[in-house]
Write an enzyme that holds these catalytic residues in place. Structure first.
Site, PDB file in Angstrom:
ATOM      1  N   HIS A 142      25.922   7.463 -12.700  1.00 38.73           N
ATOM      2  CA  HIS A 142      25.116   6.932 -13.607  1.00 38.73           C
ATOM      3  C   HIS A 142      25.704   6.130 -14.621  1.00 38.73           C
ATOM      4  O   HIS A 142      26.635   6.843 -15.695  1.00 38.73           O
ATOM      5  CB  HIS A 142      24.253   8.143 -14.326  1.00 38.73           C
ATOM      6  N   ASN A 177      19.461  -7.077 -15.738  1.00 40.43           N
ATOM      7  CA  ASN A 177      19.255  -7.240 -16.923  1.00 40.43           C
ATOM      8  C   ASN A 177      19.669  -6.202 -18.070  1.00 40.43           C
ATOM      9  O   ASN A 177      19.669  -4.966 -17.353  1.00 40.43           O
ATOM     10  CB  ASN A 177      17.479  -6.748 -16.937  1.00 40.43           C
ATOM     11  N   HIS A 212      19.659   2.460 -16.021  1.00 44.91           N
ATOM     12  CA  HIS A 212      20.786   2.907 -14.787  1.00 44.91           C
ATOM     13  C   HIS A 212      21.146   1.650 -14.273  1.00 44.91           C
ATOM     14  O   HIS A 212      20.327   0.853 -13.817  1.00 44.91           O
ATOM     15  CB  HIS A 212      20.079   4.021 -13.932  1.00 44.91           C
ATOM     16  N   HIS A 227      21.417  -1.447 -12.490  1.00 41.25           N
ATOM     17  CA  HIS A 227      21.019  -2.051 -11.084  1.00 41.25           C
ATOM     18  C   HIS A 227      21.056  -3.344 -10.943  1.00 41.25           C
ATOM     19  O   HIS A 227      21.057  -4.093 -11.763  1.00 41.25           O
ATOM     20  CB  HIS A 227      19.779  -1.247 -11.024  1.00 41.25           C
ATOM     21  N   HIS A 276      19.356  -6.588  -9.109  1.00 38.59           N
ATOM     22  CA  HIS A 276      18.091  -7.175  -8.268  1.00 38.59           C
ATOM     23  C   HIS A 276      18.674  -8.190  -7.284  1.00 38.59           C
ATOM     24  O   HIS A 276      19.282  -9.029  -7.648  1.00 38.59           O
ATOM     25  CB  HIS A 276      16.981  -7.726  -9.209  1.00 38.59           C
TER      26      HIS A 276
HETATM   27  P1  5GP Z   1      14.478  -3.681 -14.830  1.00 36.71           P
HETATM   28  O1  5GP Z   1      13.411  -4.211 -15.524  1.00 36.71           O
HETATM   29  O2  5GP Z   1      15.291  -2.510 -15.614  1.00 36.71           O
HETATM   30  O3  5GP Z   1      15.753  -4.789 -14.654  1.00 36.71           O
HETATM   31  O4  5GP Z   1      14.116  -3.318 -13.294  1.00 36.71           O
HETATM   32  C1  5GP Z   1      13.771  -2.024 -12.978  1.00 36.71           C
HETATM   33  C2  5GP Z   1      13.117  -2.528 -11.697  1.00 36.71           C
HETATM   34  O5  5GP Z   1      12.828  -1.002 -11.181  1.00 36.71           O
HETATM   35  C3  5GP Z   1      11.772  -2.980 -11.619  1.00 36.71           C
HETATM   36  O6  5GP Z   1      11.928  -4.299 -10.933  1.00 36.71           O
HETATM   37  C4  5GP Z   1      10.646  -1.912 -11.147  1.00 36.71           C
HETATM   38  O7  5GP Z   1       9.645  -2.565 -10.580  1.00 36.71           O
HETATM   39  C5  5GP Z   1      11.487  -1.125 -10.474  1.00 36.71           C
HETATM   40  N1  5GP Z   1      10.886   0.309 -10.415  1.00 36.71           N
HETATM   41  C6  5GP Z   1      10.553   1.221 -11.341  1.00 36.71           C
HETATM   42  N2  5GP Z   1      10.304   2.481 -11.076  1.00 36.71           N
HETATM   43  C7  5GP Z   1      10.455   2.375  -9.572  1.00 36.71           C
HETATM   44  C8  5GP Z   1      10.259   3.428  -8.726  1.00 36.71           C
HETATM   45  O8  5GP Z   1       9.852   4.448  -9.101  1.00 36.71           O
HETATM   46  N3  5GP Z   1      10.748   3.052  -7.391  1.00 36.71           N
HETATM   47  C9  5GP Z   1      11.180   1.815  -7.150  1.00 36.71           C
HETATM   48  N4  5GP Z   1      11.401   1.708  -5.873  1.00 36.71           N
HETATM   49  N5  5GP Z   1      11.241   0.887  -7.969  1.00 36.71           N
HETATM   50  C10 5GP Z   1      11.066   1.054  -9.188  1.00 36.71           C
HETATM   51 ZN    ZN Z   2      20.843   7.409 -13.321  1.00 38.12          ZN
END
Ligand code: 5GP
Ligand code: ZN
Length: 119
Positions: free
Chosen positions: A50, A89, A100, A102, A104
């Site tokens: 994490h 992001n 956390h 990540h 894309h």
């Molecule tokens: P962020 O907005 O933080 O850059 O990206 C988070 C991503 O996580 C989003 O694109 C969103 O669709 C995805 N996401 C959120 N909750 C879940 C989940 O429970 N399962 C999966 N597979 N993706 C998720």
């Molecule tokens: Zn985490």
């Protein structure tokens, strides 16, 4: 080896407590399909440990980040994805909704550049 946060959505996904469509896994990296894809290919690559966001990348954990990029290249080759975009992001204004780290991986469509290019 891994450091988890019990309240974190992606830590729960990595632990298998919340189901996900697995794309790739090794000791340090887990990848799964985004639940709300913005393109025909939209995978999320996360560090198993994490780390909240890119701001917290340091000499102790940057090897896991390198492993993410190796994993992305491996998946791209395996799935014949010739052109793709990798995004992280960091923070609210940038659109980070899960704290956390990540990355894309987005592919399968022509992408523009600028604020709305992936929305
Ligand atoms: P962020 O907005 O933080 O850059 O990206 C988070 C991503 O996580 C989003 O694109 C969103 O669709 C995805 N996401 C959120 N909750 C879940 C989940 O429970 N399962 C999966 N597979 N993706 C998720
Ligand atoms: Zn985490």
């Amino acid at each position: 080896m891994t450091n988890q946060n019990p309240d974190c959505l992606f830590c729960k996904i990595i632990a298998g407590e919340i189901p996900s469509k697995k794309i790739y896994e090794n000791d340090e990296v887990y990848a799964f399909a985004d639940i709300q894809p913005i393109a025909p290919v939209h995978y999320l690559f996360v560090t198993k440990t994490h780390i909240c966001c890119a701001k917290k990348i340091n000499t102790e954990n940057s090897q896991s980040v390198a492993k993410i990029f190796e994993a992305i290249a491996e998946v791209a080759e395996k799935e014949n994805i010739d052109s793709y975009r990798v995004i992280t992001n960091c923070g609210e204004d940038a659109g980070q909704s899960v704290m956390h780290l990540h990355f894309h991986m987005v592919a399968g469509k022509k992408m523009g550049w600028g604020e709305q290019s992936l929305g």
